[in-house]
Design a protein around this motif. Sequence first.
Motif, PDB file in Angstrom:
ATOM      1  N   PRO A 188      13.071 -16.064   5.044  1.00 41.76           N
ATOM      2  CA  PRO A 188      12.967 -15.523   6.259  1.00 41.76           C
ATOM      3  C   PRO A 188      11.803 -14.687   6.869  1.00 41.76           C
ATOM      4  O   PRO A 188      11.538 -14.676   7.821  1.00 41.76           O
ATOM      5  CB  PRO A 188      14.355 -14.687   6.115  1.00 41.76           C
ATOM      6  N   MET A 189      11.278 -13.860   5.816  1.00 37.33           N
ATOM      7  CA  MET A 189      10.206 -12.911   6.286  1.00 37.33           C
ATOM      8  C   MET A 189       9.211 -13.418   5.450  1.00 37.33           C
ATOM      9  O   MET A 189       9.202 -13.177   4.298  1.00 37.33           O
ATOM     10  CB  MET A 189      10.863 -11.545   5.936  1.00 37.33           C
ATOM     11  N   ASP A 190       7.809 -13.077   5.854  1.00 40.56           N
ATOM     12  CA  ASP A 190       6.678 -12.929   5.396  1.00 40.56           C
ATOM     13  C   ASP A 190       6.194 -11.520   5.424  1.00 40.56           C
ATOM     14  O   ASP A 190       6.507 -10.866   6.104  1.00 40.56           O
ATOM     15  CB  ASP A 190       5.620 -13.913   5.889  1.00 40.56           C
ATOM     16  N   VAL A 191       5.677 -11.120   4.140  1.00 43.01           N
ATOM     17  CA  VAL A 191       5.469  -9.607   3.744  1.00 43.01           C
ATOM     18  C   VAL A 191       4.448  -9.224   3.099  1.00 43.01           C
ATOM     19  O   VAL A 191       3.706 -10.051   2.473  1.00 43.01           O
ATOM     20  CB  VAL A 191       6.621  -9.186   2.817  1.00 43.01           C
ATOM     21  N   LEU A 192       3.405  -8.073   3.800  1.00 44.81           N
ATOM     22  CA  LEU A 192       2.146  -7.926   3.372  1.00 44.81           C
ATOM     23  C   LEU A 192       1.853  -6.452   3.240  1.00 44.81           C
ATOM     24  O   LEU A 192       2.826  -5.526   4.084  1.00 44.81           O
ATOM     25  CB  LEU A 192       1.018  -8.258   4.619  1.00 44.81           C
ATOM     26  N   GLY A 193       1.802  -6.010   1.929  1.00 47.62           N
ATOM     27  CA  GLY A 193       1.665  -4.617   1.740  1.00 47.62           C
ATOM     28  C   GLY A 193       0.349  -4.174   1.582  1.00 47.62           C
ATOM     29  O   GLY A 193      -0.593  -4.927   1.297  1.00 47.62           O
ATOM     30  N   TYR A 194      -0.041  -2.944   2.113  1.00 47.73           N
ATOM     31  CA  TYR A 194      -1.245  -2.493   2.202  1.00 47.73           C
ATOM     32  C   TYR A 194      -1.350  -0.973   2.053  1.00 47.73           C
ATOM     33  O   TYR A 194      -0.653  -0.248   2.505  1.00 47.73           O
ATOM     34  CB  TYR A 194      -1.733  -2.762   3.778  1.00 47.73           C
ATOM     35  N   LEU A 195      -2.378  -0.689   0.765  1.00 42.95           N
ATOM     36  CA  LEU A 195      -2.496   0.617   0.352  1.00 42.95           C
ATOM     37  C   LEU A 195      -4.007   0.752  -0.288  1.00 42.95           C
ATOM     38  O   LEU A 195      -4.459   0.252  -1.095  1.00 42.95           O
ATOM     39  CB  LEU A 195      -1.397   0.899  -0.700  1.00 42.95           C
ATOM     40  N   THR A 196      -4.697   1.758   0.339  1.00 40.24           N
ATOM     41  CA  THR A 196      -5.730   2.436  -0.044  1.00 40.24           C
ATOM     42  C   THR A 196      -5.992   3.868  -0.118  1.00 40.24           C
ATOM     43  O   THR A 196      -4.961   4.570   0.669  1.00 40.24           O
ATOM     44  CB  THR A 196      -7.082   1.669   0.743  1.00 40.24           C
ATOM     45  N   ASP A 197      -6.966   4.227  -0.500  1.00 38.33           N
ATOM     46  CA  ASP A 197      -7.196   5.716  -0.532  1.00 38.33           C
ATOM     47  C   ASP A 197      -5.855   6.711  -0.943  1.00 38.33           C
ATOM     48  O   ASP A 197      -5.428   7.374  -0.122  1.00 38.33           O
ATOM     49  CB  ASP A 197      -7.531   6.311   1.047  1.00 38.33           C
ATOM     50  N   SER A 198      -5.487   6.409  -2.356  1.00 40.35           N
ATOM     51  CA  SER A 198      -4.499   7.166  -2.642  1.00 40.35           C
ATOM     52  C   SER A 198      -4.490   7.343  -4.139  1.00 40.35           C
ATOM     53  O   SER A 198      -4.927   6.269  -4.789  1.00 40.35           O
ATOM     54  CB  SER A 198      -3.124   6.305  -2.382  1.00 40.35           C
ATOM     55  N   GLY A 199      -4.462   8.357  -4.607  1.00 41.75           N
ATOM     56  CA  GLY A 199      -4.740   9.036  -5.875  1.00 41.75           C
ATOM     57  C   GLY A 199      -3.456   8.471  -6.919  1.00 41.75           C
ATOM     58  O   GLY A 199      -4.007   8.213  -8.155  1.00 41.75           O
ATOM     59  N   VAL A 200      -2.323   8.238  -6.181  1.00 45.62           N
ATOM     60  CA  VAL A 200      -1.201   7.564  -6.946  1.00 45.62           C
ATOM     61  C   VAL A 200      -0.695   6.847  -6.186  1.00 45.62           C
ATOM     62  O   VAL A 200      -0.779   6.677  -4.937  1.00 45.62           O
ATOM     63  CB  VAL A 200      -0.120   8.932  -7.778  1.00 45.62           C
TER      64      VAL A 200
END
Length: 315
Positions: free
Chosen positions: A193-205
Amino acid sequence: MLPEEVGLSSDRVQEARKADALPEMNEPQGPARHALRLHVLASGSGGNAAVVENVATGRGILIDCGICKRDFFARCQEAGFDPASLDGILITHDHSDHTKGLGVVLRGLARLGVHVPLYTAPAVRDASKPVSGVVQTGLAEFVPFAAGSALSLAGCQVHVLRSSHDVAASFGFRVEAPDLPGASEGADGPFVPMDVLGYLTDSGVVTPECHEGLGGARILALESNHDPHMLKVGPYPYHIKQRVASDVGHLSNGQARQELESLLHDGLEQVVAMHVSRNNNTYRLPLQVQRSLLQEQCHGAQVSVAYQDRLVSVV
């Protein structure tokens, strides 16, 4: 310094790293199989910008705008994405390498009759001259969000995730869109049903919110900023080294590998190593680190690296 660089002059080291800087990249080919595409226009301390394209609607979302107008329009054209199709600009945080291109890009779009709203936290707006400037001059409508917000843009649902960086406020994103019919054949039916994109930059943890929000992504854009040894022996002043390695700094290659391992699932297809340092990393190292994990786990996901000066698109 890498083991193979021992004994080389500094000029030879830089030449070797430059030659090594452009491994193969994945580009959209053939008809779309899924709803979402990621076009990383630039990634790194020199400037950041990425477009999430929803193939089903023909619309898109710009994440950050830290590059010049020329590069923005040229790389959108190279990606086959019309910037007039942007429904919104999301700003992850207030550092200038994520915001400094806003004025020139928005003025360029305005000359085409395109006006794109700007989404970020009020704290980011207040801390960033480029953000506050385009809002105050009317170049962009300001739409505030906070961690936990859900935004409807480009036929997508965007979930705002609190990250950990030394700024007024910082965020990652989970982008969901109804997938294309027949996009995946599985035991539970012919259609995911769903297409998913995860996005994470600039994070120490990786915060708990980000870890949860990145779960189940088909496309995972995850920071892999530095190699700890290269950071330790590199040219940065001590206080900068401490900042980069801190919980409000940047994710290392090893931290990215650990997070990737915890996020592995059968539906993960694309991993993009983001915000790679050109002083404390090479473009090859994140590929090696992530690919070795996937090989150990017998997982078929593809790994790409995002560049400072070159478009990378994944589908």
